[in-house]
Design a protein around this motif. Structure first.
Motif, PDB file in Angstrom:
ATOM      1  N   TYR A  26      50.421   1.757  45.122  1.00 17.96           N
ATOM      2  CA  TYR A  26      51.407   1.156  45.946  1.00 17.96           C
ATOM      3  C   TYR A  26      52.369   0.747  45.386  1.00 17.96           C
ATOM      4  O   TYR A  26      52.462   0.018  44.458  1.00 17.96           O
ATOM      5  N   ILE A  76      44.406   3.168  51.999  1.00 18.02           N
ATOM      6  CA  ILE A  76      43.973   4.586  51.456  1.00 18.02           C
ATOM      7  C   ILE A  76      44.895   4.571  50.109  1.00 18.02           C
ATOM      8  O   ILE A  76      46.179   4.786  50.463  1.00 18.02           O
ATOM      9  N   ILE A  78      45.193   6.311  46.045  1.00 16.54           N
ATOM     10  CA  ILE A  78      44.648   7.440  45.121  1.00 16.54           C
ATOM     11  C   ILE A  78      45.490   6.969  43.912  1.00 16.54           C
ATOM     12  O   ILE A  78      46.553   6.885  43.953  1.00 16.54           O
ATOM     13  N   TRP A  82      45.914  11.048  39.818  1.00 17.91           N
ATOM     14  CA  TRP A  82      44.952  11.916  40.698  1.00 17.91           C
ATOM     15  C   TRP A  82      45.880  12.351  41.724  1.00 17.91           C
ATOM     16  O   TRP A  82      45.113  13.148  42.734  1.00 17.91           O
ATOM     17  N   LYS A  83      47.000  12.157  42.101  1.00 12.83           N
ATOM     18  CA  LYS A  83      47.493  12.606  43.368  1.00 12.83           C
ATOM     19  C   LYS A  83      47.668  13.901  43.546  1.00 12.83           C
ATOM     20  O   LYS A  83      47.662  14.820  42.476  1.00 12.83           O
ATOM     21  N   ARG A  84      47.794  14.530  44.823  1.00 11.26           N
ATOM     22  CA  ARG A  84      48.148  15.909  45.070  1.00 11.26           C
ATOM     23  C   ARG A  84      46.736  16.869  44.832  1.00 11.26           C
ATOM     24  O   ARG A  84      47.140  18.099  44.591  1.00 11.26           O
ATOM     25  N   GLY A  86      43.782  16.722  46.657  1.00 10.40           N
ATOM     26  CA  GLY A  86      42.968  16.810  47.603  1.00 10.40           C
ATOM     27  C   GLY A  86      41.929  15.347  47.928  1.00 10.40           C
ATOM     28  O   GLY A  86      41.292  15.584  48.763  1.00 10.40           O
ATOM     29  N   LEU A  87      42.431  14.615  47.026  1.00 13.32           N
ATOM     30  CA  LEU A  87      41.237  13.686  47.016  1.00 13.32           C
ATOM     31  C   LEU A  87      41.636  12.493  48.159  1.00 13.32           C
ATOM     32  O   LEU A  87      40.691  11.840  48.565  1.00 13.32           O
ATOM     33  N   GLN A  89      42.683  13.395  51.087  1.00 10.30           N
ATOM     34  CA  GLN A  89      42.159  14.064  52.171  1.00 10.30           C
ATOM     35  C   GLN A  89      40.609  13.784  52.447  1.00 10.30           C
ATOM     36  O   GLN A  89      40.071  13.410  53.460  1.00 10.30           O
ATOM     37  N   GLU A 110      48.996   1.748  60.813  1.00 11.05           N
ATOM     38  CA  GLU A 110      50.291   1.414  60.457  1.00 11.05           C
ATOM     39  C   GLU A 110      50.728   2.232  59.237  1.00 11.05           C
ATOM     40  O   GLU A 110      50.085   2.095  58.324  1.00 11.05           O
ATOM     41  N   ASN A 115      57.362   6.425  54.191  1.00 12.46           N
ATOM     42  CA  ASN A 115      56.021   6.861  53.273  1.00 12.46           C
ATOM     43  C   ASN A 115      55.647   8.290  53.808  1.00 12.46           C
ATOM     44  O   ASN A 115      54.569   8.462  54.263  1.00 12.46           O
ATOM     45  N   PRO A 117      54.506  11.020  52.391  1.00 15.74           N
ATOM     46  CA  PRO A 117      53.431  11.723  51.608  1.00 15.74           C
ATOM     47  C   PRO A 117      52.058  11.074  52.740  1.00 15.74           C
ATOM     48  O   PRO A 117      51.292  11.987  53.004  1.00 15.74           O
ATOM     49  N   LEU A 121      49.972  13.425  55.271  1.00 15.96           N
ATOM     50  CA  LEU A 121      48.280  13.299  55.128  1.00 15.96           C
ATOM     51  C   LEU A 121      47.788  13.070  56.710  1.00 15.96           C
ATOM     52  O   LEU A 121      46.775  13.748  57.025  1.00 15.96           O
ATOM     53  N   TYR A 122      48.211  12.031  57.345  1.00 15.80           N
ATOM     54  CA  TYR A 122      47.881  11.549  58.550  1.00 15.80           C
ATOM     55  C   TYR A 122      48.144  12.636  59.730  1.00 15.80           C
ATOM     56  O   TYR A 122      47.346  12.865  60.667  1.00 15.80           O
ATOM     57  N   LYS A 124      48.036  15.747  59.128  1.00 20.03           N
ATOM     58  CA  LYS A 124      47.082  16.845  58.856  1.00 20.03           C
ATOM     59  C   LYS A 124      45.904  16.564  59.344  1.00 20.03           C
ATOM     60  O   LYS A 124      45.038  17.603  60.083  1.00 20.03           O
ATOM     61  N   GLU A 167      37.993  23.153  53.803  1.00 24.06           N
ATOM     62  CA  GLU A 167      39.021  23.115  52.838  1.00 24.06           C
ATOM     63  C   GLU A 167      38.956  22.072  51.741  1.00 24.06           C
ATOM     64  O   GLU A 167      39.137  22.574  50.607  1.00 24.06           O
TER      65      GLU A 167
HETATM   66  C1  LIG Z   1      49.078   8.976  50.789  1.00 20.98           C
HETATM   67  C2  LIG Z   1      48.062   9.139  49.642  1.00 20.98           C
HETATM   68  C3  LIG Z   1      46.629   8.578  49.694  1.00 20.98           C
HETATM   69  C4  LIG Z   1      47.734  10.677  49.389  1.00 20.98           C
HETATM   70  O1  LIG Z   1      46.427  10.985  48.581  1.00 20.98           O
HETATM   71  P1  LIG Z   1      46.574  12.540  47.729  1.00 20.98           P
HETATM   72  O2  LIG Z   1      45.293  12.562  46.901  1.00 20.98           O
HETATM   73  O3  LIG Z   1      47.800  12.573  46.864  1.00 20.98           O
HETATM   74  O4  LIG Z   1      46.596  13.463  48.866  1.00 20.98           O
HETATM   75  P2  LIG Z   1      45.857  15.067  49.037  1.00 20.98           P
HETATM   76  O5  LIG Z   1      46.180  15.677  47.674  1.00 20.98           O
HETATM   77  O6  LIG Z   1      44.527  14.858  49.372  1.00 20.98           O
HETATM   78  O7  LIG Z   1      47.124  15.594  50.039  1.00 20.98           O
HETATM   79  C5  LIG Z   1      46.400  15.930  51.326  1.00 20.98           C
HETATM   80  C6  LIG Z   1      47.621  16.406  52.563  1.00 20.98           C
HETATM   81  O8  LIG Z   1      48.407  14.889  52.341  1.00 20.98           O
HETATM   82  C7  LIG Z   1      49.850  15.583  52.394  1.00 20.98           C
HETATM   83  N1  LIG Z   1      50.511  15.000  51.001  1.00 20.98           N
HETATM   84  C8  LIG Z   1      49.997  14.228  50.164  1.00 20.98           C
HETATM   85  N2  LIG Z   1      50.937  14.033  49.198  1.00 20.98           N
HETATM   86  C9  LIG Z   1      52.156  14.559  49.636  1.00 20.98           C
HETATM   87  C10 LIG Z   1      53.464  14.517  49.233  1.00 20.98           C
HETATM   88  N3  LIG Z   1      53.762  13.874  48.044  1.00 20.98           N
HETATM   89  N4  LIG Z   1      54.240  15.152  49.992  1.00 20.98           N
HETATM   90  C11 LIG Z   1      54.135  15.856  50.947  1.00 20.98           C
HETATM   91  N5  LIG Z   1      52.730  15.769  51.633  1.00 20.98           N
HETATM   92  C12 LIG Z   1      51.900  15.373  51.057  1.00 20.98           C
HETATM   93  C13 LIG Z   1      49.789  16.871  52.360  1.00 20.98           C
HETATM   94  O9  LIG Z   1      49.817  17.305  53.853  1.00 20.98           O
HETATM   95  C14 LIG Z   1      48.504  17.369  51.771  1.00 20.98           C
HETATM   96  O10 LIG Z   1      47.898  18.582  52.211  1.00 20.98           O
HETATM   97  P3  LIG Z   1      48.280  20.095  51.389  1.00 20.98           P
HETATM   98  O11 LIG Z   1      47.931  19.454  50.104  1.00 20.98           O
HETATM   99  O12 LIG Z   1      47.468  21.036  51.934  1.00 20.98           O
HETATM  100  O13 LIG Z   1      49.893  20.022  51.505  1.00 20.98           O
HETATM  101  C15 LIG Z   1      48.432   8.944  48.015  1.00 20.98           C
HETATM  102  O14 LIG Z   1      50.037   9.432  47.976  1.00 20.98           O
HETATM  103  C16 LIG Z   1      48.607   7.280  47.788  1.00 20.98           C
HETATM  104  O15 LIG Z   1      47.705   6.900  47.283  1.00 20.98           O
HETATM  105  N6  LIG Z   1      49.734   6.824  48.220  1.00 20.98           N
HETATM  106  C17 LIG Z   1      50.298   5.470  48.093  1.00 20.98           C
HETATM  107  C18 LIG Z   1      49.278   4.499  48.831  1.00 20.98           C
HETATM  108  C19 LIG Z   1      49.859   4.796  50.318  1.00 20.98           C
HETATM  109  O16 LIG Z   1      50.891   4.956  50.501  1.00 20.98           O
HETATM  110  N7  LIG Z   1      48.688   4.933  51.144  1.00 20.98           N
HETATM  111  C20 LIG Z   1      48.896   5.155  52.596  1.00 20.98           C
HETATM  112  C21 LIG Z   1      49.324   3.652  53.213  1.00 20.98           C
HETATM  113  S1  LIG Z   1      49.553   3.690  55.039  1.00 20.98           S
END
Ligand SMILES: CC(C)(COP(=O)(O)OP(=O)(O)OC[C@H]1O[C@@H](n2cnc3c(N)ncnc32)[C@H](O)[C@@H]1OP(=O)(O)O)[C@@H](O)C(=O)NCCC(=O)NCCS
Length: 175
Positions: A26, A76, A78, A82-84, A86-87, A89, A110, A115, A117, A121-122, A124, A167
């Motif tokens: 965060y 949630i 990551i 390790w971002k992007r 699929g983790l 997801q 909420e 935010n 990213p 994700l949500y 999706k 997937e």
């Molecule tokens: C949000 C978070 C958990 C996503 O985790 P992640 O492992 O990077 O996401 P994934 O690789 O599983 O991505 C799954 C989908 O999320 C979306 N997504 C994730 N990161 C994204 C980015 N930087 N930009 C656009 N879409 C994104 C896409 O739809 C992606 O699907 P795709 O790979 O087929 O495009 C991560 O960015 C995180 O920890 N953020 C900080 C904490 C946070 O803000 N949590 C949510 C609080 S409400």
């Protein structure tokens, strides 16, 4: 399909590493829930994502509360390295499947409108905006968007989750 990661329920031994992941993930300084007290909260269900290395490294955390049929996503996260992949997801899929198995009808959360990213994700996973909570985030005064899923038990939603599971596992098997 074999993947080099595992998701387990949060235990006391995981807390320091899980809290460190949250702090790194965060960008705000707002604390999420105190994990030690969340372990004593009977509404709460938390999971950690770990590598299969020896010793295993905690690289993700997610948790929800189950309140009267509503799965409320609390966090949630990551680890930034390790971002992007699929983790996130996979963690979200695991939360939704766990909550559905415990009788949740619908999932709510909420999120900051800034935010993108997390919102992507949500989306999706079929979450849609249903309202706003004004000035919800004390650090910035930002509103919160309230997002909700369709009924978790509906055949359409279960088909969507099954597709996302396939997937995600295919993606993670490439590690
Ligand atoms: C949000 C978070 C958990 C996503 O985790 P992640 O492992 O990077 O996401 P994934 O690789 O599983 O991505 C799954 C989908 O999320 C979306 N997504 C994730 N990161 C994204 C980015 N930087 N930009 C656009 N879409 C994104 C896409 O739809 C992606 O699907 P795709 O790979 O087929 O495009 C991560 O960015 C995180 O920890 N953020 C900080 C904490 C946070 O803000 N949590 C949510 C609080 S409400």
């Amino acid at each position: 399909m074999a993947i080099p990661f595992q998701i387990d329920p949060l235990t006391p031994a995981d807390i320091p590493a899980a809290e460190a992941v949250e702090r790194r993930a965060y960008s705000t300084v707002v604390a999420q829930k105190e994990l030690a007290s969340e372990l004593k909260n009977w509404l709460a269900h938390y999971f950690v994502l770990k590598t299969m290395a020896q010793p295993a490294e905690v690289i993700g955390l997610a948790g929800y509360w189950l309140i009267a049929g509503d799965m409320h996503v609390i966090t949630i996260a990551i680890d930034p390295g390790w971002k992007r992949a699929g983790l996130g997801q996979w963690l979200l899929f695991t939360l939704l499947a766990d909550a559905h198995s415990r009788g949740a009808d619908v999932a709510t959360l909420e999120v900051r409108p800034s935010n993108q990213p997390a919102i992507a994700l949500y989306q999706k996973f079929g979450f849609e905006p249903v309202g706003r909570r004004p000035r919800y985030y004390p650090d910035t005064g930002e509103d919160a968007l309230i997002l909700t899923t369709p009924p978790l038990a509906s055949p359409e939603y279960q088909a969507r989750l099954a597709g996302l599971k396939t997937e995600t596992l295919a993606r993670l098997a490439q590690f």
